[in-house]
Design an enzyme around this catalytic site. Structure first.
Site, PDB file in Angstrom:
ATOM      1  N   ARG A 249      -3.241   4.746  -1.850  1.00  0.00           N
ATOM      2  CA  ARG A 249      -3.090   3.383  -1.326  1.00  0.00           C
ATOM      3  C   ARG A 249      -2.878   2.340  -2.433  1.00  0.00           C
ATOM      4  O   ARG A 249      -2.041   1.446  -2.305  1.00  0.00           O
ATOM      5  CB  ARG A 249      -4.351   3.028  -0.525  1.00  0.00           C
ATOM      6  CG  ARG A 249      -4.508   1.562  -0.125  1.00  0.00           C
ATOM      7  CD  ARG A 249      -5.863   1.374   0.568  1.00  0.00           C
ATOM      8  NE  ARG A 249      -6.253  -0.014   0.750  1.00  0.00           N
ATOM      9  CZ  ARG A 249      -6.060  -0.719   1.849  1.00  0.00           C
ATOM     10  NH1 ARG A 249      -5.422  -0.190   2.878  1.00  0.00           N
ATOM     11  NH2 ARG A 249      -6.485  -1.968   1.942  1.00  0.00           N
TER      12      ARG A 249
ATOM     13  N   ARG B 238       0.906   4.461   0.631  1.00  0.00           N
ATOM     14  CA  ARG B 238       1.055   5.495   1.661  1.00  0.00           C
ATOM     15  C   ARG B 238       1.759   5.000   2.926  1.00  0.00           C
ATOM     16  O   ARG B 238       2.100   5.792   3.805  1.00  0.00           O
ATOM     17  CB  ARG B 238      -0.319   6.039   2.033  1.00  0.00           C
ATOM     18  CG  ARG B 238      -1.264   4.999   2.617  1.00  0.00           C
ATOM     19  CD  ARG B 238      -2.691   5.494   2.608  1.00  0.00           C
ATOM     20  NE  ARG B 238      -3.659   4.501   3.092  1.00  0.00           N
ATOM     21  CZ  ARG B 238      -4.964   4.631   2.968  1.00  0.00           C
ATOM     22  NH1 ARG B 238      -5.462   5.702   2.390  1.00  0.00           N
ATOM     23  NH2 ARG B 238      -5.783   3.695   3.432  1.00  0.00           N
ATOM     24  N   GLU B 239       1.999   3.698   3.013  1.00  0.00           N
ATOM     25  CA  GLU B 239       2.591   3.116   4.227  1.00  0.00           C
ATOM     26  C   GLU B 239       4.116   3.157   4.130  1.00  0.00           C
ATOM     27  O   GLU B 239       4.779   2.126   3.992  1.00  0.00           O
ATOM     28  CB  GLU B 239       2.042   1.699   4.422  1.00  0.00           C
ATOM     29  CG  GLU B 239       0.521   1.701   4.607  1.00  0.00           C
ATOM     30  CD  GLU B 239      -0.135   0.324   4.484  1.00  0.00           C
ATOM     31  OE1 GLU B 239       0.589  -0.697   4.469  1.00  0.00           O
ATOM     32  OE2 GLU B 239      -1.379   0.265   4.408  1.00  0.00           O
TER      33      GLU B 239
ATOM     34  N   ALA C  73       1.248  -0.930   7.524  1.00  0.00           N
ATOM     35  CA  ALA C  73       1.045  -0.012   8.644  1.00  0.00           C
ATOM     36  C   ALA C  73      -0.353   0.587   8.472  1.00  0.00           C
ATOM     37  O   ALA C  73      -0.863   0.680   7.360  1.00  0.00           O
ATOM     38  CB  ALA C  73       2.107   1.092   8.621  1.00  0.00           C
TER      39      ALA C  73
ATOM     40  N   HIS D  55       0.857  -1.189   0.000  1.00  0.00           N
ATOM     41  CA  HIS D  55       0.000   0.000   0.000  1.00  0.00           C
ATOM     42  C   HIS D  55       0.897   1.244   0.000  1.00  0.00           C
ATOM     43  O   HIS D  55       1.726   1.430   0.894  1.00  0.00           O
ATOM     44  CB  HIS D  55      -0.931  -0.012   1.210  1.00  0.00           C
ATOM     45  CG  HIS D  55      -1.957  -1.108   1.136  1.00  0.00           C
ATOM     46  ND1 HIS D  55      -2.324  -1.860   2.231  1.00  0.00           N
ATOM     47  CD2 HIS D  55      -2.681  -1.592   0.094  1.00  0.00           C
ATOM     48  CE1 HIS D  55      -3.239  -2.746   1.869  1.00  0.00           C
ATOM     49  NE2 HIS D  55      -3.465  -2.602   0.563  1.00  0.00           N
TER      50      HIS D  55
END
Length: 361
Positions: free
Chosen positions: A161, A105-106, A232, A103
């Site tokens: 994401r 943005r993690e 996360a 993902h």
């Protein structure tokens, strides 16, 4: 950034200036801090270009332990690089797969994958546990699984994401790369709408990134003994099943490995992780990578949800990269070390597990 605590919409503001927090992480810092290996800063977040340059550098300077290769191309044509980490050997070694950045943005995920490689190589000479692991196990490390999405999260939308594939019927782009696997695909916990964050895609393995990793793991499934995916945030260690409320056949062995991992993680800074089946510990989701790995014969399939529990969320400050990666390193080493021992499945051998205080299942 705020959270709603109830249907009555009571909000608490955690981050008053979100833009400032984002700019801190994509920041204006000397490029020298990010470039050569000797000066490479593992305590800042790195762009895709920087991570890939770093991979080439590790491959060039540590050829006895590192081998870099591509397993395919992303939707936008970027190479999907993997580092093989381990002492070269003629024997068929056991293997552990670790992917980060599924993902976009993690960002703590890719930071951990880089940290893992750095620590493994630098501690090989003096850490007997790491030396034994690298001598007996090959680690396949994919620092950025979702390369297109990760790049987009740096250039355009920090909270992106999904992947970046185009949909012919809708203007919305991208598929959730952790709902696109061929296991109970597009059932509960996944969306069939292209504009949703959990969109499962038009068909299983529609995303070239998922297809490439699945193909690689299928090819090497006899040797790959553990699959680990780094996500996360939530501070959890999850294992199958994600798609249903049921107990996996080798529950005792996997539960024991998870217990050892969170205990090792806790020993660093006293951070508590919940652990258990993904469906009951986090939520039900179908088409996930851990369920796919488990169904394809990888007996130990884990998803980590790293720090924190929501205060910073996806914007985990760079000051927390080091402690987060240090504790996670202990957990991953514990899982990998466990693979070198035979699991005793008798329940009475692990009485402490069943008295565990985390109360999550």
């Amino acid at each position: 950034m705020c959270v709603s605590n109830s249907p009555a919409s009571i909000h608490r503001v955690f981050i008053t200036n979100l833009q400032k927090e984002i700019e801190k992480q994509t920041g204006y810092r000397s490029p020298r801090r990010r470039r050569s290996e000797s000066q490479y800063d593992y305590e800042v977040y790195h762009s895709l270009e920087e991570i890939q340059s770093w991979m080439f550098e590790m491959n060039r300077t540590h050829s006895k332990l590192v081998d870099m290769f591509s397993i395919g191309k992303s939707y936008e044509g970027r190479p999907l690089y993997v580092l093989q980490l381990g002492k070269r050997s003629r024997a068929q070694k056991k293997a552990v797969w670790i992917d980060c950045g599924v993902h976009a943005r993690e960002w703590i995920g890719p930071a951990f994958c880089q940290w893992f490689v750095k620590e493994a190589i630098s501690s090989y000479q003096y850490d007997s546990v790491m030396r034994r692991l690298l001598n007996q196990v090959n680690f396949y490390i994919m620092p950025v699984f979702n390369v297109d999405g990760y790049h987009f999260s740096w250039t355009t939308d920090r909270f992106w994401r999904k992947t970046r594939s185009k949909n012919h019927k809708f203007h919305c782009r991208g598929v959730d790369a952790n709902r696109n696997w061929k296991v109970k695909w597009c059932d509960e916990g996944a969306s069939s709408h292209p504009c949703d964050d959990t969109y499962c895609g038009p068909f299983p393995e529609s995303e070239p990134e998922v297809k490439a990793v699945a193909k690689f793991l299928r090819k090497h499934k006899k040797r790959v003994k553990a699959y680990i995916s780094i996500h996360a945030y939530a501070q959890m260690l999850l294992y199958p099943y994600s798609y249903k409320y049921a107990t996996i056949p080798n529950f005792n062995c996997v539960e024991s490995a998870a217990n050892n991992a969170v205990t090792a993680l806790y020993s660093a800074y006293g951070v508590r992780y919940r652990y258990g089946p993904a469906s009951t510990t986090l939520y039900v989701s179908s088409g996930s990578s851990i369920d796919w790995a488990y169904r394809n014969g990888i007996q130990y399939a884990f998803a980590f949800e790293l720090r924190d529990t929501g205060y910073f969320g996806f914007l985990l400050p760079e000051s927390l990269i080091s402690p987060t990666c240090t504790e996670t390193m202990r957990a991953v080493k514990a899982i990998a070390s466990g693979l070198l021992k035979k699991c005793e499945t008798e329940r009475h051998r692990f009485p402490y597990i069943y008295k565990h205080t985390l109360g999550h299942i």
